[in-house]
Design an enzyme around this catalytic site. Structure first.
Site, PDB file in Angstrom:
ATOM      1  N   TRP A  53       0.964  -1.131   0.013  1.00 47.49           N
ATOM      2  CA  TRP A  53       0.135  -0.160   0.260  1.00 47.49           C
ATOM      3  C   TRP A  53       0.946   1.289  -0.050  1.00 47.49           C
ATOM      4  O   TRP A  53       0.582   2.183  -0.820  1.00 47.49           O
ATOM      5  CB  TRP A  53      -0.776   0.134   1.040  1.00 47.49           C
ATOM      6  CG  TRP A  53      -2.027  -1.217   0.919  1.00 47.49           C
ATOM      7  CD1 TRP A  53      -2.200  -2.068   1.883  1.00 47.49           C
ATOM      8  CD2 TRP A  53      -3.040  -1.370   0.015  1.00 47.49           C
ATOM      9  NE1 TRP A  53      -3.082  -3.054   1.359  1.00 47.49           N
ATOM     10  CE2 TRP A  53      -3.589  -2.442   0.192  1.00 47.49           C
ATOM     11  CE3 TRP A  53      -3.276  -0.716  -1.097  1.00 47.49           C
ATOM     12  CZ2 TRP A  53      -4.590  -3.268  -0.514  1.00 47.49           C
ATOM     13  CZ3 TRP A  53      -4.479  -1.077  -1.995  1.00 47.49           C
ATOM     14  CH2 TRP A  53      -4.915  -2.376  -1.702  1.00 47.49           C
ATOM     15  N   ASP A 107      -1.926   6.480   6.056  1.00 51.40           N
ATOM     16  CA  ASP A 107      -2.791   5.428   6.013  1.00 51.40           C
ATOM     17  C   ASP A 107      -3.287   4.701   6.977  1.00 51.40           C
ATOM     18  O   ASP A 107      -2.258   3.748   7.402  1.00 51.40           O
ATOM     19  CB  ASP A 107      -2.490   4.710   4.659  1.00 51.40           C
ATOM     20  CG  ASP A 107      -3.259   3.840   3.969  1.00 51.40           C
ATOM     21  OD1 ASP A 107      -4.497   3.547   4.604  1.00 51.40           O
ATOM     22  OD2 ASP A 107      -3.039   3.156   3.091  1.00 51.40           O
ATOM     23  N   LYS A 140     -12.386  -1.951   6.587  1.00 50.98           N
ATOM     24  CA  LYS A 140     -12.017  -2.958   7.487  1.00 50.98           C
ATOM     25  C   LYS A 140     -12.212  -2.856   8.885  1.00 50.98           C
ATOM     26  O   LYS A 140     -12.841  -3.890   9.598  1.00 50.98           O
ATOM     27  CB  LYS A 140     -10.119  -2.627   7.481  1.00 50.98           C
ATOM     28  CG  LYS A 140      -9.651  -3.285   6.404  1.00 50.98           C
ATOM     29  CD  LYS A 140      -9.388  -2.598   5.064  1.00 50.98           C
ATOM     30  CE  LYS A 140      -8.954  -3.271   3.938  1.00 50.98           C
ATOM     31  NZ  LYS A 140      -7.982  -2.475   3.195  1.00 50.98           N
TER      32      LYS A 140
HETATM   33  C1  LIG Z   1      -7.506  -2.038   2.044  1.00 52.82           C
HETATM   34  C2  LIG Z   1      -6.352  -1.122   2.144  1.00 52.82           C
HETATM   35  C3  LIG Z   1      -5.978   0.031   1.139  1.00 52.82           C
HETATM   36  C4  LIG Z   1      -7.012  -0.148  -0.181  1.00 52.82           C
HETATM   37  O1  LIG Z   1      -8.296   0.554   0.188  1.00 52.82           O
HETATM   38  P1  LIG Z   1      -9.169   0.588  -0.869  1.00 52.82           P
HETATM   39  O2  LIG Z   1     -10.429   1.065  -0.030  1.00 52.82           O
HETATM   40  O3  LIG Z   1      -9.624  -0.625  -1.505  1.00 52.82           O
HETATM   41  O4  LIG Z   1      -8.733   1.726  -1.752  1.00 52.82           O
HETATM   42  C5  LIG Z   1      -5.084   0.805   1.306  1.00 52.82           C
HETATM   43  N1  LIG Z   1      -4.349   0.857   2.332  1.00 52.82           N
HETATM   44  C6  LIG Z   1      -4.478  -0.102   3.379  1.00 52.82           C
HETATM   45  C7  LIG Z   1      -3.609   0.031   4.618  1.00 52.82           C
HETATM   46  C8  LIG Z   1      -5.308  -0.963   3.187  1.00 52.82           C
HETATM   47  O5  LIG Z   1      -5.522  -1.979   4.166  1.00 52.82           O
END
Ligand SMILES: *Cc1c(COP(=O)(O)O)cnc(C)c1O
Length: 363
Positions: free
Chosen positions: A102, A174, A198
């Site tokens: 990511w 993030d 999540k």
């Molecule tokens: C799942 C995830 C993403 C991607 O998320 P989307 O909503 O599918 O774009 C980005 N960063 C992390 C840490 C994730 O767990």
């Protein structure tokens, strides 16, 4: 009805009481005679939902008043572009720590808009640790400094003392897979962002927490929908927001506050849950955790047997026993148990019992 224990990395489990409440309110939301799915996002009844959701989120996560909360779409992935478009504007430069897919994707996206400096990476050991950071390698003139706080695929997480001290450079994190799992000092960050699927709600909502001074007019070439200022000025109602997902997020926040007892209690419970699993892994002769002890995530726990055939057998048998989505990410192999807020402690206890039984039967 029988529900499985779902260890999916995302979309993932939601609290059962939240799903029940949503079901109860499906046809008639609090006497409105409509489902939340059918409501105008400009109606009074919906306004109470979106405003109530933001208020509760601020309260639960202790978000200071000089931060805006934005309810957006496009996933966490769109933020990889939206952040540079909005704040990589002065020196067109940003620092990144690459701790997994990511962060790597975010760095690649930012490169489309300016200069990217990779301060550190843990790619040498399949991202199984959080690298030690050397402040002298940080760019003093960076527009921002990006980290991925919890690495969903590899199961690593920055502890408070591993967070970089970036001085005046805004720290962007993030937090897709760890938001609301632990208390955070929001004031340490310039921007925090997360996809909802999540730890917050069903998919479709992206939450951005942004310090007000970072919300600026964007360059005329930036699409309207990608401007933080547009969304901030319109209280996330510039266009139709993901209305039902925001409602679900509100229910999850009510559960976190009232049923769990708040973010500190949530964190205690998460520590307890993760400890059950890590203690088992550290004592097992068959299963091994893949992450260094000081970098371990409370949310995503990857593990292996060291034998691909045995991994396959375990995934097959655990699935049949009602523990689903334990297959590891294709880039790591093995297994991964995602134990987000909504995973009850019994789910982890029962998984460990199942693993012990599997180990005994396959010696
Ligand atoms: C799942 C995830 C993403 C991607 O998320 P989307 O909503 O599918 O774009 C980005 N960063 C992390 C840490 C994730 O767990």
């Amino acid at each position: 009805m029988s529900r499985v224990y779902n260890f999916s990395a995302g979309p993932s489990m939601l609290p059962e009481s939240v799903l029940k409440k949503a079901a109860d309110e499906m046809l008639d939301y609090q006497g409105s005679g409509q489902s939340v799915m059918e409501m105008s996002h400009r109606s009074k009844v919906y306004d109470d939902i979106i405003k109530g959701c933001e208020k509760l989120f601020r309260e639960v996560l202790n978000i200071p008043d000089n931060y805006k909360v934005l309810f957006l779409q496009g996933g966490a992935s769109l933020q990889f572009a939206m952040i540079p478009l909005n704040i990589m504007t002065k020196n067109k430069k940003a620092d990144f720590v690459v701790t997994g897919q990511w962060a790597k994707k975010a760095a690649a996206e930012a490169k489309k808009f300016g200069e990217v400096n990779i301060v550190a990476s843990s790619e040498d050991k399949t991202y199984s640790y959080i690298p030690k950071l050397d402040k002298s390698t940080f760019s003093k003139d960076a527009d921002y400094f990006h980290i991925c706080m919890n690495n969903t695929i590899y199961g690593t997480h920055y502890s408070v003392d591993q967070l970089p001290d970036t001085g005046d450079v805004p720290l962007v994190a993030d937090v897709s897979s760890c938001i609301l799992s632990e208390p955070m000092d929001i004031s340490k960050f310039g921007i925090l962002f997360a996809g909802a699927q999540k730890n917050m709600a069903p998919a479709g909502l992206t939450v951005v927490i942004i310090r007000e001074d970072l919300i600026n007019e964007t360059d005329a070439s930036v699409p309207t929908m990608l401007s933080y200022k547009i969304h901030a000025d319109n209280d996330s109602l510039y266009n139709t927001p993901p209305a039902y997902t925001i409602y679900m997020f509100k229910l999850v926040l009510e559960w976190l506050k009232n049923d769990i007892g708040g973010i500190e209690k949530m964190h205690e419970l998460n520590v307890k849950k993760a400890k059950i699993l890590y203690d088992f892994l550290d004592n097992s002769k068959m299963f091994k955790a893949t992450v260094e002890p000081n970098s371990r995530s409370l949310m995503n726990v990857p593990f292996v047997t060291g034998n691909d055939e045995l991994d396959k057998k375990f995934i097959k048998e655990s699935t049949e026993a009602g523990f689903v989505n334990l297959k590891g990410h294709r880039s790591v192999g093995g297994m991964r148990a995602s134990i987000y807020n909504a995973m009850p402690i019994e789910g982890v206890k029962k998984l460990v019992e199942f693993m012990a039984k599997f180990e005994a039967e396959n010696k």
